[in-house]
Design an enzyme around this catalytic site. Structure first.
Site, PDB file in Angstrom:
ATOM      1  N   ASP A  39     -54.024 -26.635  57.320  1.00 46.11           N
ATOM      2  CA  ASP A  39     -53.991 -25.841  55.999  1.00 46.11           C
ATOM      3  C   ASP A  39     -54.825 -24.879  56.023  1.00 46.11           C
ATOM      4  OD1 ASP A  39     -51.917 -27.764  55.400  1.00 46.11           O
ATOM      5  OD2 ASP A  39     -52.968 -28.371  53.770  1.00 46.11           O
ATOM      6  N   LYS A  69     -54.751 -29.893  44.808  1.00 47.85           N
ATOM      7  CA  LYS A  69     -53.358 -30.107  44.502  1.00 47.85           C
ATOM      8  C   LYS A  69     -52.903 -31.516  45.282  1.00 47.85           C
ATOM      9  CE  LYS A  69     -50.456 -28.149  47.277  1.00 47.85           C
ATOM     10  NZ  LYS A  69     -49.562 -29.477  48.108  1.00 47.85           N
ATOM     11  N   ASN A  70     -53.491 -31.693  46.672  1.00 44.45           N
ATOM     12  CA  ASN A  70     -52.889 -33.005  47.533  1.00 44.45           C
ATOM     13  C   ASN A  70     -53.669 -34.045  47.149  1.00 44.45           C
ATOM     14  OD1 ASN A  70     -51.619 -31.161  49.049  1.00 44.45           O
ATOM     15  ND2 ASN A  70     -52.753 -31.190  50.953  1.00 44.45           N
ATOM     16  N   ARG A 115     -40.082 -32.381  59.531  1.00 41.84           N
ATOM     17  CA  ARG A 115     -41.191 -33.116  58.754  1.00 41.84           C
ATOM     18  C   ARG A 115     -40.505 -34.475  58.173  1.00 41.84           C
ATOM     19  NH1 ARG A 115     -44.606 -29.695  54.768  1.00 41.84           N
ATOM     20  NH2 ARG A 115     -45.945 -31.327  54.894  1.00 41.84           N
ATOM     21  N   CYS A 162     -42.231 -27.002  52.170  1.00 43.81           N
ATOM     22  CA  CYS A 162     -42.295 -25.631  53.003  1.00 43.81           C
ATOM     23  C   CYS A 162     -41.595 -26.107  54.225  1.00 43.81           C
ATOM     24  CB  CYS A 162     -43.736 -25.686  53.345  1.00 43.81           C
ATOM     25  SG  CYS A 162     -44.668 -25.235  52.236  1.00 43.81           S
ATOM     26  N   ARG A 182     -47.596 -22.434  44.357  1.00 43.96           N
ATOM     27  CA  ARG A 182     -47.314 -23.900  44.728  1.00 43.96           C
ATOM     28  C   ARG A 182     -48.821 -24.332  45.056  1.00 43.96           C
ATOM     29  NH1 ARG A 182     -43.100 -25.616  48.711  1.00 43.96           N
ATOM     30  NH2 ARG A 182     -43.883 -27.582  47.772  1.00 43.96           N
TER      31      ARG A 182
HETATM   32  C1  UD1 Z   1     -49.991 -33.598  54.118  1.00 48.20           C
HETATM   33  C2  UD1 Z   1     -50.394 -32.398  53.015  1.00 48.20           C
HETATM   34  C3  UD1 Z   1     -50.023 -30.988  53.784  1.00 48.20           C
HETATM   35  C4  UD1 Z   1     -50.886 -31.062  55.016  1.00 48.20           C
HETATM   36  C5  UD1 Z   1     -50.490 -32.314  56.080  1.00 48.20           C
HETATM   37  C6  UD1 Z   1     -51.309 -32.408  57.215  1.00 48.20           C
HETATM   38  C7  UD1 Z   1     -49.832 -33.015  50.923  1.00 48.20           C
HETATM   39  C8  UD1 Z   1     -49.158 -33.204  49.497  1.00 48.20           C
HETATM   40  N1  UD1 Z   1     -49.631 -32.395  51.909  1.00 48.20           N
HETATM   41  O1  UD1 Z   1     -48.400 -33.294  54.163  1.00 48.20           O
HETATM   42  O2  UD1 Z   1     -50.690 -29.955  52.881  1.00 48.20           O
HETATM   43  O3  UD1 Z   1     -50.612 -29.819  55.798  1.00 48.20           O
HETATM   44  O4  UD1 Z   1     -50.783 -33.397  55.238  1.00 48.20           O
HETATM   45  O5  UD1 Z   1     -52.809 -32.333  56.970  1.00 48.20           O
HETATM   46  O6  UD1 Z   1     -50.994 -34.196  50.984  1.00 48.20           O
HETATM   47  N2  UD1 Z   1     -44.695 -37.161  60.571  1.00 48.20           N
HETATM   48  C9  UD1 Z   1     -43.812 -38.152  60.936  1.00 48.20           C
HETATM   49  N3  UD1 Z   1     -43.090 -39.138  60.196  1.00 48.20           N
HETATM   50  C10 UD1 Z   1     -43.642 -39.217  59.115  1.00 48.20           C
HETATM   51  C11 UD1 Z   1     -44.582 -38.616  58.546  1.00 48.20           C
HETATM   52  C12 UD1 Z   1     -45.043 -37.451  59.157  1.00 48.20           C
HETATM   53  O7  UD1 Z   1     -43.285 -37.960  62.253  1.00 48.20           O
HETATM   54  O8  UD1 Z   1     -42.940 -40.399  58.445  1.00 48.20           O
HETATM   55  C13 UD1 Z   1     -45.353 -36.243  61.204  1.00 48.20           C
HETATM   56  C14 UD1 Z   1     -45.143 -34.741  60.761  1.00 48.20           C
HETATM   57  O9  UD1 Z   1     -43.787 -34.145  60.932  1.00 48.20           O
HETATM   58  C15 UD1 Z   1     -46.306 -33.937  60.940  1.00 48.20           C
HETATM   59  C16 UD1 Z   1     -47.519 -35.205  61.166  1.00 48.20           C
HETATM   60  O10 UD1 Z   1     -46.762 -36.624  61.260  1.00 48.20           O
HETATM   61  O11 UD1 Z   1     -46.166 -33.477  62.229  1.00 48.20           O
HETATM   62  C17 UD1 Z   1     -48.347 -35.066  60.060  1.00 48.20           C
HETATM   63  O12 UD1 Z   1     -47.692 -34.948  58.719  1.00 48.20           O
HETATM   64  P1  UD1 Z   1     -48.310 -35.734  57.327  1.00 48.20           P
HETATM   65  O13 UD1 Z   1     -49.526 -36.160  57.463  1.00 48.20           O
HETATM   66  O14 UD1 Z   1     -47.241 -36.725  56.976  1.00 48.20           O
HETATM   67  O15 UD1 Z   1     -48.012 -34.406  56.428  1.00 48.20           O
HETATM   68  P2  UD1 Z   1     -47.860 -34.563  54.789  1.00 48.20           P
HETATM   69  O16 UD1 Z   1     -48.383 -35.922  54.316  1.00 48.20           O
HETATM   70  O17 UD1 Z   1     -46.309 -34.070  54.474  1.00 48.20           O
END
Ligand code: UD1
Length: 419
Positions: free
Chosen positions: A307, A22-23, A122, A117, A399
């Site tokens: 995850d 999915k990711n 986030r 979620c 999902r």
């Molecule tokens: C992706 C995955 C999710 C997985 C996560 C971490 C997808 C669609 N989802 O989520 O399944 O759990 O990676 O491996 O690929 N952060 C900030 N600012 C930002 C972006 C992120 O502070 O602009 C922080 C987030 O709050 C979190 C950390 O960075 O604490 C990592 O988040 P991130 O890697 O961005 O997660 P996702 O990409 O949303």
């Protein structure tokens, strides 16, 4: 709202096939926005988030066709609305992935701030900061991100925190930018590398994906291609944990052991016998033995994935010994703890740590799934609990996991979906 009933106790045995990730599918579907040529994407998993993404692209003017083999043809010749509305984005945070491609190809995008979620706060500040470093003018009002740029330009971007979708969004935006972009402290997840591979097949010039430094030389346009999504490492890991917990013996086909080293290492430490052969992984718990407790410390790839944290929390609940689970990626990703306690598990939470003391058996209960991975962990707990467990709000699991009850039934579990 759908529920699952599970009668625990049966060791999982048999063979199933792993679905596409999915990711990786979500960013690759967003990447189709970068070209006006047809794209064919195979090994798409059959999940709610994919349907939501198709709806999102469809309402912008994409033409999409899904065949019975789960190959999607996407044609983005005439996009009418460069807009991702709140009602779709709120159900799926990954919708933010359309921002970079839309802005890069069309010079503007209007995207609702994401929901998804409820695992802690986030933000998307790093996505926005990176795009503005590339020359975008960004405003946020009434819950919408409005971004404009005549043409993005290359930039040096050093992420202060590793972000998976942040890396993907900026990498996609940079493919059509003017000049060279360097992403430092980039996410090294296999799904980022899969997206880069697909973009390169479309004619992009990306090097270093899968490492912490990605370089993208902007090109004038991208072409269509055919691309097959890589296997889902989280789905793979979840079934391996299920087999280890139930003292079973399973074979998973169409997966890739190289994507799961940290998880396989922990399963071996827990006492599972694991054999990898090409795209197949087999797991056997000798004589149905109980797993040993294993400490878990989540970190970005190649570390132990957040995850898989909830699933290993479930495993530790019935393991021999005590373990400490440390969650370093998201705050508030312990929503499963309260529900596992209802089943008789012995867990003590303190900040981003949970201490687990294994118990001999869990008891059945009515429990509520609160996010995707938490719901998977509750299903795993139900598979080993005495009696009948009722898991409510399983839409979260739809999902992230393709036909989970069918795959578990194929492995001999007693599980049924109720409307
Ligand atoms: C992706 C995955 C999710 C997985 C996560 C971490 C997808 C669609 N989802 O989520 O399944 O759990 O990676 O491996 O690929 N952060 C900030 N600012 C930002 C972006 C992120 O502070 O602009 C922080 C987030 O709050 C979190 C950390 O960075 O604490 C990592 O988040 P991130 O890697 O961005 O997660 P996702 O990409 O949303």
């Amino acid at each position: 709202m759908d529920k699952l009933t599970i009668r625990g106790g049966a060791p999982l045995r048999g063979e199933i096939s792993i679905s596409g990730a999915k990711n990786a599918a979500l960013p690759i579907l967003a990447a189709t926005l970068l070209t006006d040529k047809p794209m064919l994407i195979g090994n798409i998993p059959h999940l709610h988030d994919i349907t939501t993404t198709m709806e999102l692209l469809g309402q912008m003017g994409s033409e999409l066709m899904l065949d019975e083999r789960m190959v999607i043809e996407v044609n983005n010749r005439d996009l009418g609305r460069l807009y991702a509305p709140h009602d779709l984005v709120k159900t799926m945070r990954a919708s933010i992935l359309v921002l970079g491609p839309l802005l890069s190809r069309y010079g503007q995008a209007h995207v609702s701030l994401p929901g998804g979620c409820s695992i802690g706060s986030r933000p998307v500040d790093l996505h926005l900061k990176g795009l503005s470093d590339m020359g975008a003018e960004i405003t946020v009002n009434d819950g919408y991100i409005h971004a404009r740029a005549r043409r993005l330009h290359g930039a040096y971007i050093n992420f202060e925190q590793v972000t998976v979708t942040g890396t993907e969004n900026l990498m996609m935006a940079a493919t059509l930018a003017d000049g060279r972009t360097v992403l430092e402290n980039a996410a090294r997840e296999p799904e980022v590398a899969d997206l880069a591979e697909c973009l390169n097949r479309m004619g992009a010039d990306i090097t270093g994906a899968g490492t912490g430094r990605i370089e993208i030389e902007g090109v004038d346009q991208l072409n269509g291609t055919r691309y097959d999504i890589l296997p889902d490492r989280i789905e793979t890991g979840t079934y391996l944990v299920a087999a280890a917990m139930t003292g079973g013996s399973i074979r998973l086909k169409n997966t890739n052991p190289a994507l799961l080293e940290a998880v396989i290492e922990k399963l071996s430490e827990a006492g599972a016998g694991i054999a990898c052969n090409g795209a197949t992984i087999s797991l056997e718990m000798e004589h149905g033995s109980r797993p040993r407790a294993v400490d878990i410390d989540t970190s970005p790839f190649p570390g132990f994935p957040t995850d898989m944290q909830a699933q290993f929390t479930a495993l530790n609940c019935i393991a021999e010994g005590r373990a400490v689970i440390t969650e370093n990626i998201f705050n508030n990703r312990f929503m499963h703890v309260m529900e596992l306690r209802k089943m008789g598990a012995d867990l003590a939470q303190s900040g981003n740590r949970v201490m687990v003391s294994g118990v001999d058996t869990l008891s059945s209960s009515t429990i509520t799934a609160r996010d995707r991975r938490a719901s998977a962990c509750l299903i795993l707990a139900g598979l080993v609990a005495r009696g009948q467990t009722l898991v409510e709000q399983v839409y979260h699991i739809d999902r992230g996991y393709e036909t989970i009850e069918e795959k578990l039934m194929q492995l001999g579990a007693s599980i049924k979906r109720l409307p």
